[in-house]
Structure formats: C-alpha cells, structure tokens
Write an enzyme that holds these catalytic residues in place. Structure first.
Site, PDB file in Angstrom:
ATOM      1  N   GLU A   1       0.833  -1.219   0.000  1.00  0.00           N
ATOM      2  CA  GLU A   1       0.000   0.000   0.000  1.00  0.00           C
ATOM      3  C   GLU A   1       0.859   1.258   0.000  1.00  0.00           C
ATOM      4  O   GLU A   1       0.456   2.295   0.528  1.00  0.00           O
ATOM      5  CB  GLU A   1      -0.912   0.024   1.234  1.00  0.00           C
ATOM      6  CG  GLU A   1      -2.303  -0.355   0.953  1.00  0.00           C
ATOM      7  CD  GLU A   1      -2.744   0.003  -0.438  1.00  0.00           C
ATOM      8  OE1 GLU A   1      -3.073  -0.941  -1.165  1.00  0.00           O
ATOM      9  OE2 GLU A   1      -2.752   1.192  -0.838  1.00  0.00           O
TER      10      GLU A   1
HETATM   11  C1  LIG Z   1       2.797  -9.601   0.656  1.00  0.00           C
HETATM   12  C2  LIG Z   1       2.483  -8.537  -0.341  1.00  0.00           C
HETATM   13  C3  LIG Z   1       1.164  -8.257  -0.655  1.00  0.00           C
HETATM   14  C4  LIG Z   1       0.864  -7.271  -1.606  1.00  0.00           C
HETATM   15  N1  LIG Z   1      -0.456  -7.069  -1.989  1.00  0.00           N
HETATM   16  C5  LIG Z   1      -0.705  -6.285  -3.074  1.00  0.00           C
HETATM   17  C6  LIG Z   1      -2.020  -6.230  -3.647  1.00  0.00           C
HETATM   18  O1  LIG Z   1      -2.971  -6.846  -3.147  1.00  0.00           O
HETATM   19  N2  LIG Z   1      -2.213  -5.492  -4.781  1.00  0.00           N
HETATM   20  C7  LIG Z   1      -1.194  -4.820  -5.372  1.00  0.00           C
HETATM   21  O2  LIG Z   1      -1.421  -4.184  -6.398  1.00  0.00           O
HETATM   22  N3  LIG Z   1       0.065  -4.834  -4.852  1.00  0.00           N
HETATM   23  C8  LIG Z   1       0.331  -5.560  -3.732  1.00  0.00           C
HETATM   24  N4  LIG Z   1       1.603  -5.612  -3.213  1.00  0.00           N
HETATM   25  C9  LIG Z   1       2.660  -4.831  -3.846  1.00  0.00           C
HETATM   26  C10 LIG Z   1       3.126  -3.676  -2.980  1.00  0.00           C
HETATM   27  O3  LIG Z   1       2.152  -2.671  -2.932  1.00  0.00           O
HETATM   28  C11 LIG Z   1       4.490  -3.190  -3.532  1.00  0.00           C
HETATM   29  O4  LIG Z   1       5.441  -4.186  -3.216  1.00  0.00           O
HETATM   30  C12 LIG Z   1       4.877  -1.847  -2.962  1.00  0.00           C
HETATM   31  O5  LIG Z   1       4.054  -0.832  -3.467  1.00  0.00           O
HETATM   32  C13 LIG Z   1       6.359  -1.487  -3.262  1.00  0.00           C
HETATM   33  O6  LIG Z   1       6.650  -1.645  -4.601  1.00  0.00           O
HETATM   34  P1  LIG Z   1       7.946  -2.488  -5.022  1.00  0.00           P
HETATM   35  O7  LIG Z   1       7.877  -3.791  -4.309  1.00  0.00           O
HETATM   36  O8  LIG Z   1       8.010  -2.533  -6.508  1.00  0.00           O
HETATM   37  O9  LIG Z   1       9.181  -1.696  -4.440  1.00  0.00           O
HETATM   38  P2  LIG Z   1       9.950  -0.495  -5.182  1.00  0.00           P
HETATM   39  O10 LIG Z   1       8.966   0.457  -5.740  1.00  0.00           O
HETATM   40  O11 LIG Z   1      10.949  -1.077  -6.096  1.00  0.00           O
HETATM   41  O12 LIG Z   1      10.687   0.190  -3.947  1.00  0.00           O
HETATM   42  C14 LIG Z   1      11.981  -0.208  -3.486  1.00  0.00           C
HETATM   43  C15 LIG Z   1      12.515   0.871  -2.534  1.00  0.00           C
HETATM   44  O13 LIG Z   1      12.634   2.115  -3.237  1.00  0.00           O
HETATM   45  C16 LIG Z   1      11.946   3.134  -2.564  1.00  0.00           C
HETATM   46  N5  LIG Z   1      11.318   4.055  -3.506  1.00  0.00           N
HETATM   47  C17 LIG Z   1      10.719   3.757  -4.688  1.00  0.00           C
HETATM   48  N6  LIG Z   1      10.200   4.868  -5.222  1.00  0.00           N
HETATM   49  C18 LIG Z   1      10.455   5.880  -4.387  1.00  0.00           C
HETATM   50  C19 LIG Z   1      10.169   7.270  -4.384  1.00  0.00           C
HETATM   51  N7  LIG Z   1       9.463   7.845  -5.354  1.00  0.00           N
HETATM   52  N8  LIG Z   1      10.600   8.013  -3.331  1.00  0.00           N
HETATM   53  C20 LIG Z   1      11.306   7.461  -2.338  1.00  0.00           C
HETATM   54  N9  LIG Z   1      11.604   6.160  -2.284  1.00  0.00           N
HETATM   55  C21 LIG Z   1      11.175   5.374  -3.290  1.00  0.00           C
HETATM   56  C22 LIG Z   1      10.880   2.413  -1.737  1.00  0.00           C
HETATM   57  O14 LIG Z   1      10.466   3.167  -0.620  1.00  0.00           O
HETATM   58  C23 LIG Z   1      11.607   1.130  -1.348  1.00  0.00           C
HETATM   59  O15 LIG Z   1      12.367   1.357  -0.197  1.00  0.00           O
HETATM   60  C24 LIG Z   1       1.914  -6.544  -2.222  1.00  0.00           C
HETATM   61  C25 LIG Z   1       3.246  -6.813  -1.871  1.00  0.00           C
HETATM   62  C26 LIG Z   1       3.533  -7.809  -0.970  1.00  0.00           C
HETATM   63  C27 LIG Z   1       4.982  -8.110  -0.681  1.00  0.00           C
END
Ligand SMILES: Cc1cc2nc3c(=O)[nH]c(=O)nc-3n(C[C@H](O)[C@H](O)[C@H](O)COP(=O)(O)OP(=O)(O)OC[C@H]3O[C@@H](n4cnc5c(N)ncnc54)[C@H](O)[C@@H]3O)c2cc1C
Length: 586
Positions: free
Chosen positions: A438
């Site tokens: 989220e």
């Molecule tokens: C168990 C689980 C359940 C989930 N359930 C859902 C679901 O039901 N539906 C759904 O759509 N998604 C779901 N997700 C996905 C989840 O919302 C994403 O994993 C999350 O939004 C982070 O995206 P990412 O994993 O690609 O990390 P990334 O975006 O790659 O982030 C990696 C790091 O970079 C930092 N970062 C990235 N962009 C910025 C920025 N602009 N400013 C500062 N820092 C930044 C982040 O804070 C983080 O520390 C789920 C994930 C998990 C693990």
C-alpha cells in the site's frame, strides 16, 4: 497465549478521543445507538478471540498453497469466512441500499482492529473486499453496482486490488497491462504480481479491480484506466457464467502472513480476460485512490493491531517468566521479569504508543465519516483536510511503530521470542510487510510532504497544528505536564514545515530527503495530541483505568514526544548530508 480485545480502551478512545458521539449524531447514522455500538463491539471481540485468533498460528505453519491450479487456504479459514458472511459483517459500513448495515466507518475500524490483531493474514481478505466495494460504490455504473455489489457487500464474493506489475511497484505510471475495447467490454492482458487473495476457493467468485491501459492512452499516470474483471463472468440475472481468462499463475513464498495468498495473476493468457470499464477512461488511478486511501488507513490499522497483539503476548510472558531478583524489588519470593525496571520500560514504550496510534487511527476514521456525511460544507471540508493529512501518518507512522513494537515484543521474551514457540516471532514477521505494501513509508512521506505540505505552502499542516495546539492548551490548563511539552513540539513542527517550504525552492531533493523524518515527527506530535486528549478526560483520577491514562501520557511525553527535538534538527540540518552521498555510500 491468545488474544483478548482491549475493549475498555477501544470504547474509551472511540468516545473520548475520536469523538464517536459527533459521528453518531449525524442523521445518516441514526441507527448507531449506544446499545447497538456496544453489542457490535462485544460480538466482534468474541469473533476475534474465539474464531480468528485460534487460526493465526495455523495460518503461519500451514499457509495458503496452490494445488492443481487451485488456491487452498489454511485449515479453518473457510469456516471463519462463513462466520463473517453469516453475520453480515462485511457490510457493516456500506449503504443499506446495497445490503449493508449503514454504520460508521469508525466503528468498522474498531471491529477490524480486533480482527487484524487476532489474525492479520485472514483479515486482509475482508479488508480488500471492503476496499473494492468502496471503489465500485463510488465510481461504478448503475449496472455494475447492481451486478456486483450485493454479493460483495455480503462477502459471498471477495474483491482484490490489482495494481502492481514486475516493472510497476511504487511507480504506477509504469503499468503495462493492456485493455482493448471489444463491443461493450474490454479484453485485458498482462501480468500482475503480489496480489493479495488474488485467488482462493472460499467464495464462488472473486471481483478483481485491475489497472490497465487502453491502446490510445497517454503515457504515465494520466493513461491508466480501472476495470472490473470477475473470476467468473456474471450474467445479467446475477448467475455465474464462464470462467474468465484471469488465473493465479503462482503464489509467493514470504517472510510472514503465510495464511494470506499472495498471487501472481495472469490476465489474458488465452483470449484476453473480459472486463468492464469503471467510470471514465484514463481516470483509473484517481478512482483507485478511493481504494488506496481506504487501504492505507486499513494497513495503518494493521500496525496498531499487530502492536497490541505483540504487547499482550509480551505482558503475559513477562508476568510468568522468573529471572533474577529485579533491582529494588522488595517483595518476598520470586517475581516475574515484569518487575525489572527495563522490562517495564519496554512494556510502557509499547503500551503508550499503542494508545497514541489508536487515538490517531480512530480519529482519522471519524474524519472520513464526517467528511462524507456532514450536512455542513465547511465541516465536511475541514474533516476532509484532516483525513487527508492523517492518512499518511496512519499508514506510515503506525506501521513503522508496529515493527518497532513487535520487535520489542521479541526482546521482552529473550530467546523464547526468537524461537517460534511463543508466537512473538510470528508477530514480528507478520508486521514486516505493513511498511511496504500500500505504498512504502517513503511513498507515504512523499504524499505528506511533496503533495500535502509543499503544494499549499504548509497551510493545511498549520490548520492541523492549530487543532493540536487547542488540545495542548486544554492539557496545560488542566496542569498536565504533556500540555507544555506538546506546545514546544508544535513550535518545532511549525519550524520544520517552514523549512520544508523554503528548502524546496533551494533544492527539491532537500524536502524529499527529510520527508520520512518529518512524517515521524508529525506522527509523534499528533500521537501526543491523542494522549493529551485522554489525559484531560482522566485528570484527577488516582487509580484504575483512568489513572493509568495519566501515567501513559506522562511516559509518552518524556520518552516519545521528547524525540521531536532531535527529529527537528535532523530535518533542518541533516538533509544536505543525505545528498552529498556518492562517496559516502561507497
Ligand atoms: C505480501 C504482499 C502483498 C501485496 N499485496 C498487493 C495487492 O494486493 N495489490 C497490489 O497491487 N500490490 C500488492 N503488493 C505490492 C506492494 O504494494 C508493492 O510491493 C509496494 O508498493 C512497493 O513496490 P515495489 O515492491 O516494486 O518496491 P519499489 O517500488 O521497487 O521500492 C523499493 C525501494 O525504493 C523506494 N522508492 C521507490 N520509489 C520511491 C520514491 N518515489 N521516493 C522514495 N523512495 C522510493 C521504496 O520506498 C523502497 O524502499 C503486495 C506486496 C507484498 C509483498
């Protein structure tokens, strides 16, 4: 050790901190009489203790599995789901027009706190279903509402939120899933990852809300549309039709919440999954924010819930475990580690921040009720402003605290916390996801600082801080120490707000680097407001529940609110160092 809902504090915070009375005074909530509220809380507490909590460990050790193309949930999950459906619980906050109970969001929040604490992996399912109902209720066509809402509101069908893709996590502008028009519907194709409850067999249909792009869509966030893609197509008479081309390709193996199936979803591997557009084309992200704001508050609630669960577990263990004679202990015979001053410090650190979070989260939920239902436009606007500012605090601050508190829970247990036997380790593992999904903490902080502070030059934050100041004045007038300390912290918060606005003009990287510390600072300050509100109600009490409120308020002021000074310094002075990093990172 199982879970017992902290009903006394839940009721106290609802009534004295979040202002439930103001919400139930709204004509739309005429049904929410004190008796009804009481019986709902009592019943929800029973479900938490008797139905959901006993399944928490089973969900951890025997989690969801993909077997022969079907997602098998943990033993007992189906029966627990049936309990929620039979009781109509899923419809608690929704309009009676669609089969709901029409009760306040803030009451639903209290109910969900208990269930998230009892079993977070399970409660993700009703949480996401309620988010999906919100989106369809707010933006669906009359036909979509008639087709999907009745069964989603009862919980006979569940809902999901399909945003994330391998290349699009925090950056939803990078979404690539396609939607091609075909007659009165669209063919959706693409891969979504990490989809919570993306598939399971507990219900006969799952309604996926999916973000995708039309062929002629503009690039970026302005070209994303929202679609309803059911697992089984639904005929005009409501009966189920063919299986849609939307399948679970695999389930993730993960650190915690093993009972919650986290699915890789394949849309349109064959002919294209059939979906219908929600609202207007290219406005999907805006609509999805309805779900996201609900989900952000709901995930913040998970931070509180897991903290409460970890606290109960730690307190129970600390009373039972005997180890050495506590410093200054004058009692006769052996005593639990709970009497070691440092163990008490840990427990108080957990307890006072749980109370602060509960106040913050319930207040945010009450503001949503007022923003949606008050007849006075100025009241609605003020409540919306505060709800908007609270949401990143609820999500960002409470989930970070959930992690800290679950970790303290392990620490109180010593080695028995690190091994799996007591359950403290599970809470720690389960809590870890809450600062990630989220929107990570950084994304919440960007929302607070870049969108909600810089865009209006800090005006909204000043309105919020003026509200905090009114509570600080009341506490000071009552002779409570937290009053003066809160006033000083407000001054630091104002100085930091001014600094952010000024620094943005100098170098946009400066406020971005200070965003997470600013979110923490604001969380602590608004948390202190909640503690002060409770202390004002409790003033003069010398024993029992109310006297304890005075003690936790004092402890919070000295151990938590006192961090604001350091955060203020790091925000205003430390951000430049963050950006001078290239060599520092080597
Ligand atoms: C168990 C689980 C359940 C989930 N359930 C859902 C679901 O039901 N539906 C759904 O759509 N998604 C779901 N997700 C996905 C989840 O919302 C994403 O994993 C999350 O939004 C982070 O995206 P990412 O994993 O690609 O990390 P990334 O975006 O790659 O982030 C990696 C790091 O970079 C930092 N970062 C990235 N962009 C910025 C920025 N602009 N400013 C500062 N820092 C930044 C982040 O804070 C983080 O520390 C789920 C994930 C998990 C693990």
């Amino acid at each position: 050790m199982t879970y017992a809902a902290p009903l006394a504090d839940i009721k106290f915070v609802l009534e004295n901190v979040a202002g439930l009375g103001k919400v139930t005074a709204l004509p739309v909530f005429a049904e929410a009489t004190p008796d009804l509220v009481e019986s709902i809380l009592e019943e929800a507490a029973k479900i938490a203790a008797d139905t959901l909590a006993p399944l928490n460990r089973i969900g951890d050790t025997d989690g969801a599995k993909l077997v022969d193309g079907k997602v098998r949930v943990s033993p007992g999950w189906q029966e627990a789901w049936n309990v929620l459906v039979d009781g109509g619980w899923n419809g608690l906050p929704f309009s009676p027009e669609h089969g709901g109970m029409g009760l306040p969001n803030v009451l639903n929040t209290a109910v969900h706190e208990m269930w998230q604490a009892a079993n977070m992996a399970f409660t993700l399912c009703p949480m996401l279903t309620q988010g999906a109902v919100n989106a369809v209720e707010s933006y669906g066509t009359a036909e979509q509402k008639a087709l999907y809402l009745p069964k989603m509101v009862t919980g006979e069908w569940t809902g999901t939120m399909n945003l994330t893709e391998p290349g699009a996590g925090s950056d939803l502008a990078a979404i690539r899933t396609k939607a091609v028009p075909e007659g009165d519907h669209y063919r959706i194709s693409g891969s979504k990852i990490f989809i919570t409850y993306g598939d399971h067999e507990m219900v006969e249909n799952i309604i996926h809300l999916v973000l995708a792009r039309l062929p002629d869509a503009p690039a970026g966030v302005k070209g994303i549309s929202l679609f309803i893609v059911p697992k089984f197509l639904v005929n005009a008479d409501g009966s189920l039709g063919a299986r849609n081309d939307a399948v679970c390709a695999s389930l993730e193996h993960k650190l915690g919440i093993h009972g919650s199936p986290t699915a890789v979803m394949a849309f349109g591997e064959k002919d294209g999954a059939i979906g219908t557009l929600v609202g207007e084309a290219n406005r999907g992200l805006e609509y999805m924010f309805t779900m996201m704001n609900h989900a952000r508050q709901a995930v913040g609630l998970q931070g509180l819930a897991i903290a409460e669960r970890a606290y109960q577990q730690a307190l129970y263990y600390a009373r039972e475990r005997v180890q050495g004679k506590p410093t200054g202990w004058t009692g006769s015979g052996p005593t639990g580690i709970v009497n070691h001053p440092d163990v008490r410090r840990m427990l108080m650190t957990m307890k006072c921040q749980i109370e602060a979070m509960r106040g913050l989260i319930y207040s945010a939920a009450a503001y949503v009720d007022i923003a949606h239902n008050h007849d006075d436009a100025a009241e609605r606007a003020r409540a919306q402003l505060l709800a908007d500012l609270y949401t990143p605090l609820v999500k960002g601050w409470s989930t970070e605290l959930g992690n800290v508190i679950a970790s303290l829970g392990v620490q109180v247990h010593g080695g028995m916390g690190y091994v799996e036997e007591t359950g403290a380790a599970q809470h720690f593992r389960d809590a870890r996801i809450t600062t990630i999904y989220e929107g990570t903490t950084a994304i919440q902080a960007n929302d607070l600082v870049l969108r909600k502070t810089l865009r209006d030059g800090g005006q909204g934050i000043r309105v919020l801080l003026a509200d905090v100041a009114a509570t600080a004045d009341a506490a000071a007038a009552a002779g409570l120490a937290i009053g003066a300390k809160l006033k000083a912290a407000i001054n630091t918060a104002i100085a930091c707000t001014d600094w952010l606005v000024g620094a943005a003009k100098e170098d946009p990287r400066l406020p971005a680097g200070a965003a997470v510390p600013f979110l923490e600072l604001m969380g602590i300050v608004v948390g202190a407001q909640m503690m002060a509100k409770a202390a004002v109600v409790a003033q003069g009490a010398t024993d029992g529940f109310l006297a304890a409120k005075l003690v936790t308020a004092d402890f919070y002021a000295d151990h938590v609110l006192s961090k604001v000074d350091g955060l203020g310094q790091s925000i205003q002075a430390g951000s430049k160092a963050i950006m001078a990093l290239d060599e520092a990172l080597l």
